[in-house]
Scaffold this motif. Structure first.
Motif, PDB file in Angstrom:
ATOM      1  N   ALA A   1      26.329 -14.366 -38.041  1.00  0.00           N
ATOM      2  CA  ALA A   1      25.748 -13.020 -38.072  1.00  0.00           C
ATOM      3  C   ALA A   1      25.967 -12.371 -39.439  1.00  0.00           C
ATOM      4  O   ALA A   1      25.073 -11.693 -39.975  1.00  0.00           O
ATOM      5  N   GLN A   2      27.159 -12.596 -40.026  1.00  0.00           N
ATOM      6  CA  GLN A   2      27.422 -12.033 -41.352  1.00  0.00           C
ATOM      7  C   GLN A   2      26.494 -12.651 -42.402  1.00  0.00           C
ATOM      8  O   GLN A   2      25.983 -11.969 -43.295  1.00  0.00           O
ATOM      9  N   ARG A   3      26.260 -13.950 -42.276  1.00  0.00           N
ATOM     10  CA  ARG A   3      25.348 -14.620 -43.208  1.00  0.00           C
ATOM     11  C   ARG A   3      23.917 -14.106 -43.048  1.00  0.00           C
ATOM     12  O   ARG A   3      23.208 -13.832 -44.038  1.00  0.00           O
ATOM     13  N   ALA A   4      23.526 -13.924 -41.772  1.00  0.00           N
ATOM     14  CA  ALA A   4      22.193 -13.380 -41.503  1.00  0.00           C
ATOM     15  C   ALA A   4      22.076 -11.960 -42.039  1.00  0.00           C
ATOM     16  O   ALA A   4      21.025 -11.555 -42.579  1.00  0.00           O
ATOM     17  N   ASN A   5      23.127 -11.179 -41.881  1.00  0.00           N
ATOM     18  CA  ASN A   5      23.129  -9.806 -42.401  1.00  0.00           C
ATOM     19  C   ASN A   5      22.980  -9.805 -43.924  1.00  0.00           C
ATOM     20  O   ASN A   5      22.253  -8.981 -44.509  1.00  0.00           O
ATOM     21  N   SER A   6      23.629 -10.755 -44.582  1.00  0.00           N
ATOM     22  CA  SER A   6      23.540 -10.859 -46.041  1.00  0.00           C
ATOM     23  C   SER A   6      22.124 -11.228 -46.473  1.00  0.00           C
ATOM     24  O   SER A   6      21.578 -10.673 -47.449  1.00  0.00           O
ATOM     25  N   LEU A   7      21.484 -12.142 -45.714  1.00  0.00           N
ATOM     26  CA  LEU A   7      20.105 -12.526 -46.017  1.00  0.00           C
ATOM     27  C   LEU A   7      19.151 -11.359 -45.806  1.00  0.00           C
ATOM     28  O   LEU A   7      18.215 -11.127 -46.607  1.00  0.00           O
ATOM     29  N   ALA A   8      19.385 -10.603 -44.698  1.00  0.00           N
ATOM     30  CA  ALA A   8      18.520  -9.447 -44.425  1.00  0.00           C
ATOM     31  C   ALA A   8      18.649  -8.396 -45.531  1.00  0.00           C
ATOM     32  O   ALA A   8      17.659  -7.779 -45.942  1.00  0.00           O
ATOM     33  N   GLN A   9      19.865  -8.203 -46.000  1.00  0.00           N
ATOM     34  CA  GLN A   9      20.074  -7.231 -47.080  1.00  0.00           C
ATOM     35  C   GLN A   9      19.357  -7.696 -48.343  1.00  0.00           C
ATOM     36  O   GLN A   9      18.751  -6.890 -49.063  1.00  0.00           O
ATOM     37  N   ASP A  10      19.374  -9.005 -48.624  1.00  0.00           N
ATOM     38  CA  ASP A  10      18.652  -9.541 -49.775  1.00  0.00           C
ATOM     39  C   ASP A  10      17.148  -9.323 -49.614  1.00  0.00           C
ATOM     40  O   ASP A  10      16.429  -9.033 -50.597  1.00  0.00           O
ATOM     41  N   TYR A  11      16.691  -9.465 -48.368  1.00  0.00           N
ATOM     42  CA  TYR A  11      15.252  -9.274 -48.119  1.00  0.00           C
ATOM     43  C   TYR A  11      14.861  -7.820 -48.379  1.00  0.00           C
ATOM     44  O   TYR A  11      13.858  -7.555 -49.052  1.00  0.00           O
ATOM     45  N   TYR A  12      15.633  -6.889 -47.840  1.00  0.00           N
ATOM     46  CA  TYR A  12      15.286  -5.488 -48.009  1.00  0.00           C
ATOM     47  C   TYR A  12      15.487  -5.020 -49.456  1.00  0.00           C
ATOM     48  O   TYR A  12      14.918  -4.023 -49.882  1.00  0.00           O
ATOM     49  N   ASN A  13      16.275  -5.752 -50.181  1.00  0.00           N
ATOM     50  CA  ASN A  13      16.433  -5.458 -51.613  1.00  0.00           C
ATOM     51  C   ASN A  13      15.430  -6.256 -52.443  1.00  0.00           C
ATOM     52  O   ASN A  13      15.542  -6.290 -53.684  1.00  0.00           O
ATOM     53  N   GLN A  14      14.503  -6.916 -51.727  1.00  0.00           N
ATOM     54  CA  GLN A  14      13.411  -7.682 -52.335  1.00  0.00           C
ATOM     55  C   GLN A  14      13.924  -8.822 -53.227  1.00  0.00           C
ATOM     56  O   GLN A  14      13.300  -9.188 -54.215  1.00  0.00           O
ATOM     57  N   LEU A  15      15.050  -9.388 -52.811  1.00  0.00           N
ATOM     58  CA  LEU A  15      15.569 -10.540 -53.542  1.00  0.00           C
ATOM     59  C   LEU A  15      14.997 -11.846 -53.002  1.00  0.00           C
ATOM     60  O   LEU A  15      14.975 -12.865 -53.695  1.00  0.00           O
ATOM     61  N   ILE A  16      14.591 -11.814 -51.700  1.00  0.00           N
ATOM     62  CA  ILE A  16      13.960 -12.972 -51.082  1.00  0.00           C
ATOM     63  C   ILE A  16      12.766 -12.485 -50.288  1.00  0.00           C
ATOM     64  O   ILE A  16      12.679 -11.301 -49.913  1.00  0.00           O
ATOM     65  N   SER A  17      11.864 -13.408 -49.976  1.00  0.00           N
ATOM     66  CA  SER A  17      10.671 -13.043 -49.213  1.00  0.00           C
ATOM     67  C   SER A  17      10.962 -13.126 -47.717  1.00  0.00           C
ATOM     68  O   SER A  17      11.979 -13.667 -47.286  1.00  0.00           O
ATOM     69  N   GLU A  18       9.993 -12.591 -46.934  1.00  0.00           N
ATOM     70  CA  GLU A  18      10.140 -12.652 -45.469  1.00  0.00           C
ATOM     71  C   GLU A  18      10.142 -14.100 -45.002  1.00  0.00           C
ATOM     72  O   GLU A  18      10.883 -14.461 -44.094  1.00  0.00           O
ATOM     73  N   LYS A  19       9.310 -14.911 -45.643  1.00  0.00           N
ATOM     74  CA  LYS A  19       9.260 -16.321 -45.259  1.00  0.00           C
ATOM     75  C   LYS A  19      10.602 -16.999 -45.515  1.00  0.00           C
ATOM     76  O   LYS A  19      11.089 -17.788 -44.694  1.00  0.00           O
ATOM     77  N   GLU A  20      11.177 -16.701 -46.662  1.00  0.00           N
ATOM     78  CA  GLU A  20      12.494 -17.291 -46.978  1.00  0.00           C
ATOM     79  C   GLU A  20      13.568 -16.802 -46.008  1.00  0.00           C
ATOM     80  O   GLU A  20      14.455 -17.568 -45.601  1.00  0.00           O
ATOM     81  N   LEU A  21      13.443 -15.525 -45.620  1.00  0.00           N
ATOM     82  CA  LEU A  21      14.402 -14.986 -44.653  1.00  0.00           C
ATOM     83  C   LEU A  21      14.276 -15.716 -43.314  1.00  0.00           C
ATOM     84  O   LEU A  21      15.273 -16.152 -42.740  1.00  0.00           O
ATOM     85  N   ASN A  22      13.028 -15.850 -42.850  1.00  0.00           N
ATOM     86  CA  ASN A  22      12.821 -16.525 -41.561  1.00  0.00           C
ATOM     87  C   ASN A  22      13.261 -17.984 -41.618  1.00  0.00           C
ATOM     88  O   ASN A  22      13.867 -18.499 -40.676  1.00  0.00           O
ATOM     89  N   SER A  23      12.973 -18.659 -42.736  1.00  0.00           N
ATOM     90  CA  SER A  23      13.393 -20.067 -42.859  1.00  0.00           C
ATOM     91  C   SER A  23      14.908 -20.211 -42.829  1.00  0.00           C
ATOM     92  O   SER A  23      15.465 -21.098 -42.163  1.00  0.00           O
ATOM     93  N   ALA A  24      15.577 -19.341 -43.562  1.00  0.00           N
ATOM     94  CA  ALA A  24      17.045 -19.419 -43.621  1.00  0.00           C
ATOM     95  C   ALA A  24      17.659 -19.108 -42.262  1.00  0.00           C
ATOM     96  O   ALA A  24      18.592 -19.797 -41.815  1.00  0.00           O
ATOM     97  N   VAL A  25      17.105 -18.066 -41.580  1.00  0.00           N
ATOM     98  CA  VAL A  25      17.662 -17.708 -40.264  1.00  0.00           C
ATOM     99  C   VAL A  25      17.396 -18.819 -39.261  1.00  0.00           C
ATOM    100  O   VAL A  25      18.275 -19.191 -38.462  1.00  0.00           O
ATOM    101  N   ASN A  26      16.155 -19.386 -39.296  1.00  0.00           N
ATOM    102  CA  ASN A  26      15.851 -20.485 -38.368  1.00  0.00           C
ATOM    103  C   ASN A  26      16.723 -21.713 -38.648  1.00  0.00           C
ATOM    104  O   ASN A  26      17.146 -22.408 -37.725  1.00  0.00           O
ATOM    105  N   ALA A  27      16.985 -21.967 -39.914  1.00  0.00           N
ATOM    106  CA  ALA A  27      17.837 -23.114 -40.271  1.00  0.00           C
ATOM    107  C   ALA A  27      19.262 -22.917 -39.733  1.00  0.00           C
ATOM    108  O   ALA A  27      19.885 -23.853 -39.208  1.00  0.00           O
ATOM    109  N   MET A  28      19.756 -21.695 -39.868  1.00  0.00           N
ATOM    110  CA  MET A  28      21.106 -21.430 -39.319  1.00  0.00           C
ATOM    111  C   MET A  28      21.113 -21.560 -37.802  1.00  0.00           C
ATOM    112  O   MET A  28      22.057 -22.084 -37.213  1.00  0.00           O
ATOM    113  N   GLY A  29      20.038 -21.084 -37.149  1.00  0.00           N
ATOM    114  CA  GLY A  29      19.959 -21.215 -35.698  1.00  0.00           C
ATOM    115  C   GLY A  29      19.910 -22.655 -35.260  1.00  0.00           C
ATOM    116  O   GLY A  29      20.547 -23.052 -34.283  1.00  0.00           O
TER     117      GLY A  29
END
Length: 469
Positions: free
Chosen positions: A48-76
């Motif tokens: 969850a902490q890793r996912a939170n870090s990815l979400a924060q990167d997304y909202y800070n426009q450091l990564i795209s939505e696709k990259e966010l979804n890929s990373a979260v799905n990979a962790m799942g």
């Protein structure tokens, strides 16, 4: 049931062993289960902490939505769980909480989501999920963006594999427990036998003793209570055998000692009845009969005194005694006998010497010893009573220059009825109990007694008593 001590020990030890091993196994199994779930919880929270870090990167426009979804799905996928990253505020959720969220139509999700939006972490262990159709682990953590709660991160992980792993481990743990119980059975059996065997042997020995049979010692190589019990039992057996031997010897000795005077009395009486003895000689033989009767009275009296001493029936009243005065009193009693044999009796005991003893008992001891000294001393002989003191005891000796005692007879002169062959063949009328009584009286007063002698040169009977200052 379970009348044998061996069976009682065996069953008791087995029950204790089974209870202890079962309890420890249950505890270990629960500790293992709790540890597994704790580790899984920490793992899901780290996800969850890793996912939170990815979400924060997304909202800070450091990564795209696709990259966010890929990373979260990979962790799942790697954690065999489903991860939801929800951007929703508390007020919006309160207005639309009845709406069914895609994949989150679980009653417990809606309840826990409120807590998560309040900034709290939630964890459910073994929660049944209708959507997944099985039990799951549920972890909810606040989604924080730039320090503010902007939603929730929900992680749902089925626990089928966890339960399978726990079940396999439980099977191993319980198999080990059963093996330990099986392995402990021989040790429990042997230990029960080790404890019960000497008790059984003592029981068999006790039955033999009760039946009058000869029994061997119970041999136990142990320093514990069982070993001490066996030693005490063996000592008791030896004492019983010794007492029985003493009883048999006493019966034999008494029978022998009584037979002679009774035979004499019966012979004299029968001779008078048959007229073998002339009437003018009746008085002489009646005196002989009286002497034998007096000997019987002395014998029975001494036997009673000795029996009381050995059974503890006589109580000692110890007091401070002036030894010189006591010896003087006893010598005065024997003065007529000494004069008849022209004996010289000398008291060399110091006047200031004191002992702690029973005065009557000590007087009886001196009477018995001095009586023997007078009896076995030659005419015009000499008897000396002297004493010396050390730090704790007074040593008193009665020395004569009489016939003496053979070296082989010395160890036995304090036994009941013991007299050397030379004395037995003499005209001696003693009971043979005087020195035995003296020995018992001295020991009851805390002292010891012995004799030193040389044939034809005299005898010294020596005893010790506690000093009294």
């Amino acid at each position: 049931m379970l009348k044998s001590i061996f069976l009682r020990l065996l069953v008791t030890y087995l029950l204790i062993t089974i209870f202890v091993i079962t309890s420890m196994t249950f505890i270990v199994a629960n500790i293992y289960k709790n540890t597994v779930f704790k580790e899984e919880r920490e793992h899901l929270e780290s996800v969850a902490q890793r996912a939170n870090s990815l979400a924060q990167d997304y909202y800070n426009q450091l990564i795209s939505e696709k990259e966010l979804n890929s990373a979260v799905n990979a962790m799942g996928y790697s954690t065999e769980s489903v991860i939801y990253v929800l951007k929703i505020n508390k007020e919006h959720f309160a207005e639309h909480q009845k709406l069914l969220l895609s994949g989150l139509n679980e009653e417990f999700v809606a309840q826990d989501l409120k807590l998560v939006l309040d900034g709290r972490k939630v964890f459910r262990q073994e929660q049944y999920s209708v959507g997944f159709g099985t039990y799951v682990l549920f972890s909810g953590s606040p989604l924080t963006i730039n320090g503010k709660v902007e939603g929730a991160i929900l992680v749902i992980s089925p626990i089928n594999n966890l339960n399978q792993n726990i079940a396999r481990m439980n099977l191993i743990i319980w198999a080990v427990a059963v093996a330990m119980i099986i392995v402990s059975v021989p040790f429990v059996y042997l230990n029960s036998r080790r404890i019960s065997k000497p008790i059984k042997e003592m029981e068999v020995t006790a039955r033999k003793i009760a039946a009058g049979e000869k029994a061997d010692h119970t041999v136990i190589f142990s320093q514990d209570e069982i070993g001490r019990l066996a030693n005490s039992f063996n000592n008791m057996k030896d004492q019983i055998e010794k007492t029985e031997k003493m009883r048999q010897e006493l019966i034999a000795d008494v029978s022998h000692e009584l037979r002679t005077p009774l035979t004499s009395i019966n012979g004299f009486v029968q001779a008078i009845i048959d007229g073998v003895i002339e009437p003018e000689n009746h008085g002489e033989y009646l005196l002989l009969i009286q002497d034998e009767a007096k000997r019987l009275i002395r014998l029975t009296s001494d036997l009673l005194d000795l029996a009381k001493l050995q059974s503890g029936g006589i109580e000692m009243y110890k007091e401070r005694i002036n030894l010189f005065a006591l010896v003087e009193g006893v010598l005065a009693v024997f003065s007529p006998q000494a004069e008849n044999k022209e004996l010289s009796i000398i008291n060399r005991v110091a006047q200031e010497l004191y002992v702690r003893a029973d005065s009557s008992a000590l007087k009886q001891v001196l009477i018995n010893i001095i009586s023997n000294a007078i009896k076995y001393s030659p005419a015009k002989g000499q008897i000396i009573v002297n004493a010396e003191q050390d730090s704790n005891h007074v040593r008193l000796a009665v020395c004569d220059n009489g016939i003496g005692i053979a070296e082989e007879d010395l160890p036995y002169i304090f036994e009941k009825f013991y007299r050397s062959d030379r004395v037995r063949n003499s005209e001696d009328k003693s009971t043979g109990l005087g020195l035995s009584i003296a020995k018992n009286l001295i020991e009851l007063n805390g002292g010891s007694i012995w004799a030193e002698s040389t044939e034809r040169r005299g005898t010294s009977v020596i005893f010790t008593l506690p000093v009294d200052f």
